[in-house]
Design an enzyme around this catalytic site. Structure first.
Site, mmCIF file in Angstrom:
data_model
loop_
_atom_site.group_PDB
_atom_site.id
_atom_site.type_symbol
_atom_site.label_atom_id
_atom_site.label_comp_id
_atom_site.label_asym_id
_atom_site.label_seq_id
_atom_site.Cartn_x
_atom_site.Cartn_y
_atom_site.Cartn_z
ATOM 1 N N SER A 331 0.862 -1.179 -0.074
ATOM 2 C CA SER A 331 0.100 -0.080 0.084
ATOM 3 C C SER A 331 0.815 1.318 -0.088
ATOM 4 O O SER A 331 2.092 1.144 0.099
ATOM 5 C CB SER A 331 -0.938 0.020 1.138
ATOM 6 O OG SER A 331 -0.032 -0.178 2.586
ATOM 7 N N TYR A 332 0.324 2.201 -0.049
ATOM 8 C CA TYR A 332 0.961 3.723 -0.127
ATOM 9 C C TYR A 332 2.003 3.890 0.950
ATOM 10 O O TYR A 332 1.575 3.771 2.272
ATOM 11 C CB TYR A 332 0.040 4.742 -0.220
ATOM 12 C CG TYR A 332 0.394 6.193 -0.455
ATOM 13 C CD1 TYR A 332 0.848 6.364 -1.804
ATOM 14 C CD2 TYR A 332 0.459 6.952 0.351
ATOM 15 C CE1 TYR A 332 1.557 7.682 -2.213
ATOM 16 C CE2 TYR A 332 1.028 8.559 0.188
ATOM 17 C CZ TYR A 332 1.457 8.563 -1.053
ATOM 18 O OH TYR A 332 1.976 9.823 -1.397
ATOM 19 N N PRO A 333 3.112 4.149 0.737
ATOM 20 C CA PRO A 333 4.432 4.236 1.643
ATOM 21 C C PRO A 333 4.407 5.292 2.567
ATOM 22 O O PRO A 333 5.367 5.295 3.337
ATOM 23 C CB PRO A 333 5.510 3.524 0.859
ATOM 24 C CG PRO A 333 5.360 4.266 -0.427
ATOM 25 C CD PRO A 333 3.835 4.371 -0.617
ATOM 26 N N ARG A 334 3.589 6.330 2.104
ATOM 27 C CA ARG A 334 3.972 7.352 3.079
ATOM 28 C C ARG A 334 2.682 7.559 3.751
ATOM 29 O O ARG A 334 1.763 8.124 3.342
ATOM 30 C CB ARG A 334 4.089 8.764 2.169
ATOM 31 C CG ARG A 334 5.497 8.793 1.449
ATOM 32 C CD ARG A 334 5.775 10.083 0.793
ATOM 33 N NE ARG A 334 5.128 9.902 -0.594
ATOM 34 C CZ ARG A 334 5.822 9.429 -1.577
ATOM 35 N NH1 ARG A 334 6.996 8.923 -1.552
ATOM 36 N NH2 ARG A 334 5.190 9.438 -2.971
ATOM 37 N N HIS A 384 -4.233 8.032 4.513
ATOM 38 C CA HIS A 384 -3.770 6.569 4.245
ATOM 39 C C HIS A 384 -3.644 5.632 5.322
ATOM 40 O O HIS A 384 -3.563 6.056 6.377
ATOM 41 C CB HIS A 384 -2.345 6.756 3.652
ATOM 42 C CG HIS A 384 -2.161 7.853 2.488
ATOM 43 N ND1 HIS A 384 -2.638 7.337 1.325
ATOM 44 C CD2 HIS A 384 -1.765 8.971 2.441
ATOM 45 C CE1 HIS A 384 -2.456 8.436 0.515
ATOM 46 N NE2 HIS A 384 -1.863 9.570 1.137
#
Length: 651
Positions: A331-334, A384
Site C-alpha cells: 500500500s501507499y508508503p507515506r 492513508h
DNA sequence: GCAAGGTC
C-alpha cells in the site's frame, strides 16, 4: 444535455482506484500529455448533489505550482540577501507540470463542477486549491467541491462521492504561509552564509552552504550528540553481586541499589553482608508477562526498522518502498496512520500470503482461528492506511532489496494480525545483611507473533531454580564488582529519525531527504558503528558487572541484530556552523528545532482561525529578519568558528 | 546555485 463533472485526485493511483469504484468497472481510459496521468471517463449518479453525470476523473502529481523570486533577485549579493524577506514572489506552473495543468483546464471546459479528491490533509487542501485555480482558467463558472475520504474502500468512496464538502481556505492559507516562509528564510540564510564563508577560502571557497528550517535542526541533533560523546567523562562505580548455585544453575542476584560511585561505602555495606553469613528469601512472585506485538506500520517506523535491521538507509528504504508501491505489491508508503480502519478486510490480505513457503504456514494459522484484530495506535493522517502488503509477491520477482523490504512489510503485517507473545516471570528478592538483592527468570509460553516477526526475539527461558519464601541459605559467592560508565554512542539513523519525528522536523515523506541533504552538503558523514574506539554502544547504565559487557539491548535485538549499523558524525563544517550560531547566542539558535516547532504552531493557529495568513507572515518575517540581522552582526563569530574547526582542525 | 512540501 448530460451534466459533466471533473474529478481530480492528488496522484494517479487514487484517480484509478476511485474511478474503479465509482464506475463499477465500465470506464474509458485515455492518455494525457503526462506519462503517469490518465483520464478516466465513466457515468456516475451523485444523488442529490448533481444527479446522473458523465465523469472525467484525473489527477495531478503532488503540488502543481511553485514559487520563486522575480529575476531581479537572482544575484546572490545584490540586492543583499535580507531583501528577500520583503521581495515580491511569483507563483507559476513549472515546465514539467504544464501538461497536467493544461489537461485540467481543458477537461474543465463544459463541466458543471470540479470535484477535488486530493488527500485530506493540509498539503492536500493546498493542492486542491492549485487544481481549482487551473480549472477555473478553463471554466470561470465552475462549481467547486471536495471529497472527504480517509481510505479507498469501496463503500467509503461511494459515501464520499455523494457527500461533497467545501475546500477549507484556512488550511490552504496555512500551507501557503509555510511555503512563503521556507522560501524567504531558506534563500536568505543560504545566500548569507555561503557568501560570508566563501571569503575564508580553502575548502569553503567553492562550497554551497545551505540553510533550511529542517536540514539545520537535523544537523543540530547530530552535533549535539557528538559533543555529548566527546565531552563524556567516565566515572568508576562499584556494586555487589551475589551468586547462588542451585540445581546446576548459577543464579545471579543484582543489588537493589544497583551501583554506587563511592568505593568506601560499598566496602562497608559489603562487609555487613558477609558478617550476616546467610541470606533470606523475602519475596517470591510469579506472574504472567507478555511481549506486545507491533503497532500497524507507519513510514517513520518502516524507516527506523529498515535502517536497523535491513542495512538500508532511510532514503534507500523509501525508494524501495515506492517501487513496491508502484508495482502494486504494498500500500501507499507515506503514512502517519498506525491504526487500520475497522471496515478493512484484513483477513482477505492474510489469505493472500498463505502460498508463501516462509510465512505461509503462519498466515494459514491466522486464517484458522489465530487471527486477532491489530492494535490501534493514536495516529491517523486521514489520508492513508498503515503500510501493508496488498498482493502476494513470490520471492523471484523482486530485486534483493525489494524482496527484503516486502518480506519485512509482510511479516510486520502478519505480526499485527497475530497475538502478543506470552510468558511467565518469576521474581525473587533476598535480604543479605541490610541489603536487598533481586533476580528474575522468564519462561516463554506462547511465542505467537514472534514466530513470524524474526526481527525481534524474547531472550528465552532463563529458568530459575526453586526458591521458597522465608528460606535461608548461604550464598555460593558474594563479591564487589567494579565498572565504568561509558559514553553514549553517536547517533544512528533510527535515533535520528526518532528525534526528527518527536520534534516535528520534516514529514513522513521528507525526513529521509533531509538526512540525505546534510550528507550531500558535507555537514555530516556516516561510518559503520565501532570504526572508532571512542564510542561505546548507546547505553550508559551498564549493569554492575564490570567492563566486559555483552552489548546490545536485551530483547530489542533480533536475528539480524543492529550489527553493522552506521553512525552519524558531524564534519568540521557541521560542528563549526552549529557552534557559530550557538555562540551568536540567539535565544533560539538556528540549529535548534524550536523555530520549526513555532512555525508548526502558527500553521495550526491559521487552521483553527486564531490567526490569519497575513498576521503570521508579518510576525514571522519580522522575527526572522531580526535573527538575520543578529547573524549579520555576528559574522565575525561565525567566521572565527569556521576558521577554528574547518581551517585549523580543532575538535 | 539556495527551502520544504507534494509526487513518478
Amino acid at each position: 444535455m448530460v451534466t459533466k463533472i471533473l474529478c481530480v485526485a492528488e496522484k494517479s493511483s487514487i484517480a484509478k482506484a476511485v474511478a474503479g469504484h465509482l464506475s463499477g468497472g465500465r470506464v474509458e481510459t485515455s492518455n494525457t500529455g503526462n506519462t503517469y496521468i490518465k483520464n478516466y471517463k465513466f457515468q456516475f449518479d451523485f444523488g442529490r448533489t448533481w444527479g446522473h453525470c458523465e465523469v472525467c476523473m484525473t489527477s495531478v502529481s503532488g503540488h502543481l505550482s511553485a514559487v520563486d523570486f522575480a529575476s531581479e533577485y537572482k544575484n546572490w549579493s545584490h540586492p543583499p540577501p535580507e531583501s528577500l524577506f520583503g521581495a515580491p514572489i511569483r507563483e507559476f506552473v513549472p515546465e514539467d507540470k504544464s501538461a497536467i495543468a493544461q489537461n485540467i483546464a481543458a477537461q474543465a471546459r463544459g463541466a458543471k463542477a470540479l470535484f477535488i479528491w486530493t488527500d485530506c490533509d493540509r498539503e492536500g487542501e493546498h493542492i486542491g486549491n492549485e487544481v481549482k485555480t487551473e480549472a477555473l482558467k478553463g471554466n470561470r463558472r465552475l462549481q467547486v467541491k471536495r471529497a472527504k475520504f480517509s481510505n479507498i474502500e469501496r463503500a467509503h468512496i461511494l459515501q464520499a462521492a455523494r457527500n461533497p464538502i467545501d475546500l477549507d481556505d484556512r488550511q490552504v492559507n496555512a500551507v501557503a504561509t509555510r511555503i512563503e516562509l521556507d522560501l524567504r528564510i531558506g534563500y536568505a540564510f543560504t545566500r548569507f552564509q555561503t557568501n560570508l564563508l566563501r571569503t575564508l577560502g580553502g575548502p569553503l571557497a567553492e562550497a554551497m552552504i545551505s540553510y533550511g528550517s529542517c536540514q539545520f535542526p537535523t544537523l543540530g541533533f547530530v552535533v549535539d550528540r557528538y559533543w555529548r560523546v566527546k565531552n563524556f567523562v567516565p566515572e568508576t562505580f562499584w556494586s555487589i553481586k551475589v551468586t547462588q548455585k542451585r540445581e546446576g544453575i548459577n543464579v545471579v542476584f543484582n543489588w537493589k541499589r544497583n551501583r554506587l560511585f563511592d568505593r568506601a561505602t560499598v566496602i562497608i555495606l559489603f562487609e555487613r553482608c558477609l558478617d550476616a553469613k546467610r541470606a533470606k528469601v523475602t519475596k517470591v512472585t510469579e506472574k504472567g508477562t507478555r511481549r506486545i506485538k507491533p503497532l500497524p506500520l507507519t513510514t517513520v517506523e518502516l524507516q527506523k526498522m529498515a535502517t536497523k535491521y535491513l542495512r538500508m538507509n532511510s532514503q534507500q528504504a523509501m525508494t524501495v518502498a515506492e517501487t513496491l508501491y508502484n508495482k502494486g505489491y504494498i500500500s501507499y508508503p507515506r503514512t502517519e496512520t498506525d491504526r487500520f480502519d475497522k471496515e478493512m478486510d484484513l483477513k482477505a490480505l492474510v489469505q493472500k500470503q498463505i502460498q508463501d513457503n516462509r510465512w505461509g504456514e503462519f498466515a494459514n494459522n491466522l486464517m484458522n482461528g489465530g487471527f486477532n484484530q491489530p492494535r490501534e495506535g493514536r495516529h491517523d493522517d486521514k489520508a492513508h492506511p498503515p503500510i501493508h502488503p496488498v498482493t502476494y509477491c513470490a520471492p523471484g520477482g523482486l530485486s534483493a532489496d525489494e524482496g527484503r523490504l516486502y518480506e519485512f512489510v509482510t511479516r510486520h503485517f502478519l505480526a499485527c494480525c497475530s497475538e502478543d507473545a506470552k510468558g511467565a516471570q518469576t521474581d525473587v528478592e533476598i535480604e543479605y545483611g541490610d541489603e536487598s538483592f533481586h533476580t528474575h527468570g522468564t519462561i516463554v509460553l506462547e511465542r505467537n507473533f514472534l514466530d513470524v516477526y524474526v526481527y525481534q526475539n524474547w531472550t528465552n527461558s532463563t529458568m530459575l531454580p526453586k526458591f521458597t519464601l522465608g528460606e535461608v541459605f548461604e550464598p555460593t559467592e558474594a563479591m564487589i564488582t567494579e565498572g565504568k560508565t561509558t559514553a553514549p554512542g553517536y547517533l544512528t539513523e533510527p535515533d535520528l529519525l526518532a528525534l526528527m519525528d518527536a520534534n516535528g522536523i520534516g514529514t513522513d515523506a521528507t525526513m529521509a531527504e533531509h538526512i540525505a541533504k546534510i550528507k550531500e552538503r558535507v555537514y555530516v558523514f556516516t561510518r559503520p558503528r565501532g570504526t572508532n574506539a571512542a564510542g561505546g554502544d548507546s547505553q550508559d547504565d551498564a549493569p554492575a558487572a564490570g567492563r566486559g559487557r555483552s552489548g546490545g539491548r536485551a530483547g530489542a535485538v533480533g536475528a539480524r541484530g543492529g550489527a553493522g549499523i552506521d553512525e552519524f558524525i558531524p564534519s568540521s563544517l557541521g560542528v563549526a556552523l552549529v557552534d557559530g550560531y550557538d555562540q551568536i547566542g540567539l535565544e533560539s539558535s538556528l540549529s535548534k528545532p524550536f523555530l520549526r516547532k513555532e512555525m508548526e504552531l502558527k500553521m495550526k493557529a491559521i487552521c483553527e482561525g486564531r490567526a490569519t495568513r497575513e498576521d503570521v507572515l508579518q510576525e514571522s518575517l519580522r522575527q526572522y529578519k531580526r535573527v538575520f540581522m543578529d547573524c549579520k552582526e555576528g559574522s565575525a563569530v561565525l567566521k572565527s568558528s569556521c576558521r577554528r574547526f574547518v581551517l585549523n582542525g580543532a575538535a
